[in-house]
Scaffold this motif. Structure first.
Motif, mmCIF file in Angstrom:
data_model
loop_
_atom_site.group_PDB
_atom_site.id
_atom_site.type_symbol
_atom_site.label_atom_id
_atom_site.label_comp_id
_atom_site.label_asym_id
_atom_site.label_seq_id
_atom_site.Cartn_x
_atom_site.Cartn_y
_atom_site.Cartn_z
ATOM 1 N N SER A 1 0.879 -1.157 0.042
ATOM 2 C CA SER A 1 -0.186 0.149 -0.110
ATOM 3 C C SER A 1 0.914 1.218 -0.091
ATOM 4 C CB SER A 1 -0.740 0.143 1.323
ATOM 5 O OG SER A 1 -1.982 -1.197 1.295
ATOM 6 N N TRP A 2 0.502 2.452 -0.755
ATOM 7 C CA TRP A 2 1.102 3.405 -0.651
ATOM 8 C C TRP A 2 0.021 4.624 -0.761
ATOM 9 C CZ3 TRP A 2 0.886 0.181 -4.677
ATOM 10 C CH2 TRP A 2 0.322 0.548 -5.830
ATOM 11 N N ASN A 3 0.318 6.066 -0.722
ATOM 12 C CA ASN A 3 -0.626 7.082 -0.698
ATOM 13 C C ASN A 3 -1.135 7.043 -2.259
ATOM 14 O OD1 ASN A 3 0.282 7.886 1.832
ATOM 15 N ND2 ASN A 3 1.752 9.443 1.056
ATOM 16 N N GLY A 4 -2.380 6.730 -2.322
ATOM 17 C CA GLY A 4 -3.161 6.551 -3.608
ATOM 18 C C GLY A 4 -3.110 5.420 -4.040
ATOM 19 N N GLY A 5 -3.193 4.184 -3.663
ATOM 20 C CA GLY A 5 -3.050 3.020 -4.091
ATOM 21 C C GLY A 5 -2.540 1.761 -3.284
ATOM 22 N N ARG A 6 -2.775 0.456 -3.988
ATOM 23 C CA ARG A 6 -2.127 -0.476 -3.559
ATOM 24 C C ARG A 6 -2.242 -1.514 -4.486
ATOM 25 N NH1 ARG A 6 -5.745 -4.154 0.096
ATOM 26 N NH2 ARG A 6 -7.537 -4.863 -1.319
ATOM 27 N N GLU A 7 -1.511 -2.859 -4.155
ATOM 28 C CA GLU A 7 -1.054 -3.883 -5.303
ATOM 29 C C GLU A 7 -1.245 -4.943 -4.237
ATOM 30 O OE1 GLU A 7 -0.779 -5.286 -8.825
ATOM 31 O OE2 GLU A 7 -0.707 -3.159 -8.570
ATOM 32 N N VAL A 8 -1.881 -6.223 -4.787
ATOM 33 C CA VAL A 8 -1.976 -7.413 -4.096
ATOM 34 C C VAL A 8 -1.328 -8.639 -4.899
ATOM 35 C CG1 VAL A 8 -3.423 -9.156 -3.257
ATOM 36 C CG2 VAL A 8 -4.066 -6.764 -3.020
ATOM 37 N N PHE A 9 -0.313 -9.305 -4.194
ATOM 38 C CA PHE A 9 0.350 -10.399 -5.005
ATOM 39 C C PHE A 9 -0.185 -11.437 -4.238
ATOM 40 C CE2 PHE A 9 2.871 -6.571 -5.737
ATOM 41 C CZ PHE A 9 3.000 -6.595 -7.186
#
Length: 69
Positions: free
Chosen positions: A55-63
């Motif tokens: 997660s980061w400011n403005g989004g996220r990515e899932v693996f």
């Protein structure tokens, strides 16, 4: 039956990496422990499914990855 197990006694692990510059990277090593009976269930299945959420400011990515044990 697929169930979510606690790792290190917690429902999830949060590892903060702090501020990063563009095109930089951070490497973190994590050791996870589970209870005795959960360990037996994992061993009998022969794998564990791991999910990493970044997660980061403005989004996220899932693996997601299946790891053989």
């Amino acid at each position: 039956m697929d169930t979510r197990k606690k790792a290190n006694g917690k429902d999830k692990l949060v590892i903060k990496v702090g501020d990063m510059e563009p095109n930089s990277s951070v490497e973190k090593k994590v050791e996870i422990s589970v209870g005795f009976f959960d360990g037996l269930r994992i061993k009998s299945k022969g794998y564990v499914d791991a999910k990493l959420t970044i997660s980061w400011n403005g989004g996220r990515e899932v693996f997601k990855k299946r790891i053989r044990v």
